[in-house]
Structure formats: structure tokens, C-alpha cells
Scaffold this motif. Sequence first.
Motif, mmCIF file in Angstrom:
data_model
loop_
_atom_site.group_PDB
_atom_site.id
_atom_site.type_symbol
_atom_site.label_atom_id
_atom_site.label_comp_id
_atom_site.label_asym_id
_atom_site.label_seq_id
_atom_site.Cartn_x
_atom_site.Cartn_y
_atom_site.Cartn_z
ATOM 1 N N VAL A 86 -4.218 58.291 -19.805
ATOM 2 C CA VAL A 86 -4.511 56.863 -19.934
ATOM 3 C C VAL A 86 -3.937 56.308 -21.230
ATOM 4 O O VAL A 86 -3.344 55.225 -21.261
ATOM 5 N N SER A 87 -4.090 57.049 -22.321
ATOM 6 C CA SER A 87 -3.563 56.583 -23.610
ATOM 7 C C SER A 87 -2.043 56.514 -23.596
ATOM 8 O O SER A 87 -1.443 55.569 -24.103
ATOM 9 N N GLY A 88 -1.416 57.519 -23.007
ATOM 10 C CA GLY A 88 0.042 57.548 -22.987
ATOM 11 C C GLY A 88 0.658 56.437 -22.171
ATOM 12 O O GLY A 88 1.797 56.026 -22.418
ATOM 13 N N LEU A 89 -0.076 55.914 -21.198
ATOM 14 C CA LEU A 89 0.470 54.839 -20.370
ATOM 15 C C LEU A 89 0.663 53.551 -21.148
ATOM 16 O O LEU A 89 1.393 52.675 -20.710
ATOM 17 N N GLY A 90 -0.005 53.428 -22.291
ATOM 18 C CA GLY A 90 0.187 52.231 -23.105
ATOM 19 C C GLY A 90 1.634 52.059 -23.517
ATOM 20 O O GLY A 90 2.123 50.935 -23.671
ATOM 21 N N PHE A 91 2.350 53.166 -23.684
ATOM 22 C CA PHE A 91 3.765 53.106 -24.066
ATOM 23 C C PHE A 91 4.597 52.456 -22.971
ATOM 24 O O PHE A 91 5.427 51.583 -23.226
ATOM 25 N N ILE A 92 4.373 52.890 -21.716
ATOM 26 C CA ILE A 92 5.129 52.321 -20.602
ATOM 27 C C ILE A 92 4.694 50.885 -20.336
ATOM 28 O O ILE A 92 5.513 49.996 -20.127
ATOM 29 N N GLY A 93 3.378 50.655 -20.350
ATOM 30 C CA GLY A 93 2.875 49.305 -20.085
ATOM 31 C C GLY A 93 3.373 48.301 -21.100
ATOM 32 O O GLY A 93 3.765 47.178 -20.757
ATOM 33 N N GLY A 94 3.375 48.692 -22.387
ATOM 34 C CA GLY A 94 3.868 47.782 -23.415
ATOM 35 C C GLY A 94 5.347 47.475 -23.267
ATOM 36 O O GLY A 94 5.819 46.403 -23.651
ATOM 37 N N GLY A 95 6.088 48.398 -22.668
ATOM 38 C CA GLY A 95 7.524 48.193 -22.522
ATOM 39 C C GLY A 95 7.910 47.189 -21.456
ATOM 40 O O GLY A 95 9.030 46.681 -21.460
ATOM 41 N N VAL A 96 6.995 46.891 -20.533
ATOM 42 C CA VAL A 96 7.325 45.946 -19.458
ATOM 43 C C VAL A 96 6.701 44.581 -19.683
ATOM 44 O O VAL A 96 6.897 43.670 -18.871
ATOM 45 N N ILE A 97 5.937 44.419 -20.773
ATOM 46 C CA ILE A 97 5.341 43.127 -21.092
ATOM 47 C C ILE A 97 6.184 42.435 -22.151
ATOM 48 O O ILE A 97 6.529 43.025 -23.173
ATOM 49 N N PHE A 98 6.558 41.203 -21.910
ATOM 50 C CA PHE A 98 7.305 40.448 -22.902
ATOM 51 C C PHE A 98 6.912 38.975 -22.809
ATOM 52 O O PHE A 98 6.345 38.534 -21.809
ATOM 53 N N MET A 99 7.206 38.255 -23.851
ATOM 54 C CA MET A 99 6.843 36.834 -23.911
ATOM 55 C C MET A 99 8.103 35.990 -23.963
ATOM 56 O O MET A 99 8.985 36.233 -24.783
ATOM 57 N N ARG A 100 8.188 35.053 -23.058
ATOM 58 C CA ARG A 100 9.312 34.125 -23.009
ATOM 59 C C ARG A 100 8.790 32.731 -23.307
ATOM 60 O O ARG A 100 8.059 32.157 -22.532
ATOM 61 N N ARG A 101 9.173 32.235 -24.476
ATOM 62 C CA ARG A 101 8.657 30.964 -24.985
ATOM 63 C C ARG A 101 7.132 31.043 -25.034
ATOM 64 O O ARG A 101 6.582 31.787 -25.814
ATOM 65 N N ASP A 102 6.400 30.319 -24.200
ATOM 66 C CA ASP A 102 4.948 30.378 -24.258
ATOM 67 C C ASP A 102 4.356 31.026 -23.011
ATOM 68 O O ASP A 102 3.188 30.843 -22.701
ATOM 69 N N THR A 103 5.159 31.788 -22.280
ATOM 70 C CA THR A 103 4.708 32.415 -21.052
ATOM 71 C C THR A 103 4.806 33.926 -21.176
ATOM 72 O O THR A 103 5.848 34.455 -21.547
ATOM 73 N N VAL A 104 3.720 34.614 -20.855
ATOM 74 C CA VAL A 104 3.699 36.074 -20.896
ATOM 75 C C VAL A 104 4.114 36.616 -19.539
ATOM 76 O O VAL A 104 3.595 36.197 -18.503
ATOM 77 N N ARG A 105 5.070 37.540 -19.535
ATOM 78 C CA ARG A 105 5.571 38.140 -18.309
ATOM 79 C C ARG A 105 5.277 39.639 -18.309
ATOM 80 O O ARG A 105 5.215 40.267 -19.352
ATOM 81 N N GLY A 106 5.143 40.191 -17.123
ATOM 82 C CA GLY A 106 5.031 41.635 -16.989
ATOM 83 C C GLY A 106 3.623 42.194 -16.965
ATOM 84 O O GLY A 106 3.449 43.416 -16.867
ATOM 85 N N LEU A 107 2.611 41.350 -17.035
ATOM 86 C CA LEU A 107 1.241 41.851 -17.059
ATOM 87 C C LEU A 107 0.876 42.546 -15.744
ATOM 88 O O LEU A 107 0.237 43.603 -15.746
ATOM 89 N N THR A 108 1.280 41.960 -14.620
ATOM 90 C CA THR A 108 0.981 42.575 -13.332
ATOM 91 C C THR A 108 1.704 43.903 -13.189
ATOM 92 O O THR A 108 1.152 44.881 -12.673
ATOM 93 N N THR A 109 2.949 43.959 -13.650
ATOM 94 C CA THR A 109 3.702 45.210 -13.593
ATOM 95 C C THR A 109 3.026 46.284 -14.433
ATOM 96 O O THR A 109 2.878 47.439 -14.006
ATOM 97 N N ALA A 110 2.601 45.925 -15.641
ATOM 98 C CA ALA A 110 1.928 46.894 -16.507
ATOM 99 C C ALA A 110 0.626 47.372 -15.870
ATOM 100 O O ALA A 110 0.306 48.574 -15.909
ATOM 101 N N ALA A 111 -0.125 46.453 -15.267
ATOM 102 C CA ALA A 111 -1.383 46.826 -14.629
ATOM 103 C C ALA A 111 -1.151 47.737 -13.428
ATOM 104 O O ALA A 111 -1.916 48.681 -13.185
ATOM 105 N N SER A 112 -0.077 47.485 -12.680
ATOM 106 C CA SER A 112 0.197 48.319 -11.509
ATOM 107 C C SER A 112 0.678 49.709 -11.920
ATOM 108 O O SER A 112 0.417 50.690 -11.216
ATOM 109 N N VAL A 113 1.398 49.812 -13.051
ATOM 110 C CA VAL A 113 1.754 51.132 -13.580
ATOM 111 C C VAL A 113 0.484 51.904 -13.928
ATOM 112 O O VAL A 113 0.342 53.097 -13.628
ATOM 113 N N TRP A 114 -0.442 51.228 -14.559
ATOM 114 C CA TRP A 114 -1.742 51.832 -14.913
ATOM 115 C C TRP A 114 -2.458 52.320 -13.652
ATOM 116 O O TRP A 114 -2.989 53.427 -13.609
#
Length: 237
Positions: A86-114
Motif C-alpha cells: 500500500v505504501s509503495g503504491l504512492g509512488f505510482i499514484g503520485g506519478g499519474v496525478i498532475f495539475m493543469r492550470r486550476d484543474t487536477v487530473r489523474g485522480l481516478t487513474t491513481a485510485a484505480s491503480v490503488w
Amino acid sequence: MQAAGLFAHIPGEGLLQLQELGLAFFLSALVGLEREYRQKAAGFRTYTLVGVSAALFMLISKYGFDDVLVPGRVEVDPSRVAAQIVSGLGFIGGGVIFMRRDTVRGLTTAASVWLTAAIGMACGAGMTIVALLTTLGYLVTMFLTPGWLLRMPRAPRHGFKISVRGDPDVDFAETVGTTLTGLGFTLGHVSQERQGETLLLTIHVHGMKKPDEVITPLMRIPGVHAAWSEKPDESLD
């Protein structure tokens, strides 16, 4: 049966473990195919590897230390391995989350990896029904609920740009931000520009109130000379 005979003499390498790894592969691949279909950054290969790896870690934690166990002296705690997954997945999850201007992208992808790792862990732990039902719930959520959510009534959220011109010698920017958040707005991209004898502050905001309800409170801020709003910027929504 042939596979069972081949590994029968090795603890933890029987047909049951092969079936658990195969189930982890199959269920993780289903999740990966859904992500691949939606052309996400993490697709079929990523999800399959995450799920099978998690299942393999669980199998190792359950069977991989039998040769060093001494009754009454050495004990193995499989939950420690699960916690590290579970702890190690933070590395992969953090890699697919990014912010474009004022919109956060990749949260669903990170959650599905988890979730995929959790499915793999369940397969490795022998919790077949839990793994199957979790995968089914994921597919139902991802394929059926988007249509329902689009038909749900929503409160209007206005996205627009606020510009405030004021005295550069007065620190009014922080007060402007505090005022906007106090009115229930979410602040996005912020920029400042010196224009002659004044300072122009521009903020992208999202909120429930209309632009006309914002100008008057901003004009009351010391150091502010003028404030105005521009039409909603659809690219921010």
C-alpha cells in the motif's frame, strides 16, 4: 494436474497458487482494459503488472519464509508485506496525478491503480469472491455511473476571471484572495503584472456566486482602485 505434480514438493508452489496468480492477472487485466479503452496514461500493461505483482507479494509473504521458520522462535507477519504494498503504491499514484492550470487530473487513474493492487492482494490471500465482486463493482462504477452522473441535477458553478487593479505599495493581493475564498470561491491560476503606477492582479475562480456579486466586496478592500470580471472561461471547466 500436471502442474500440481510438478510443484507438489515445493511448499507454496502448487496449483492453488498458480490459480490465484492467474485470477489476479485476469481481474487486473479487466481493469487495465477499461483504462486502455479510455486512453489513460496508465493502461493495460501497468494495471496487469500492478495486480499480479501485488498478488505475488502476498504469496511470498504467506509461503516464502517456510524454510527459515523455527517454531517458537521466528514468526512471519503477512500484514507487514501488505502494508508495504500500500505504501509503495504512492509512488505510482503520485506519478499519474498532475495539475493543469486550476484543474487536477489523474485522480481516478491513481485510485484505480490503488484498487488494482488491492484486487491482486485479495487474490494472493485466497479471497476469490471478494476479488471478483470488487472487480465487478469497479466495472459497474466506471461504465454505468458516468451516464447517471451526467443526468443528475447540479448546482451551477461559475468559472470566470477576476481582475483587480490597485496601489502597488499596498499589499492587497492576500486580502483579495481571502475575500474570494470567504465568498465560497475556489482559487485557480493567479498572476500579477505591474502596469505603470498600478498593480494588476488576475485570478481564475470557480464558485456558486455570480461575477456581479464579487465586485462590490473587492472594491471595499484598501488599496484597490478597480475590479471587474470577464466572461466565463470554458477551458477551465
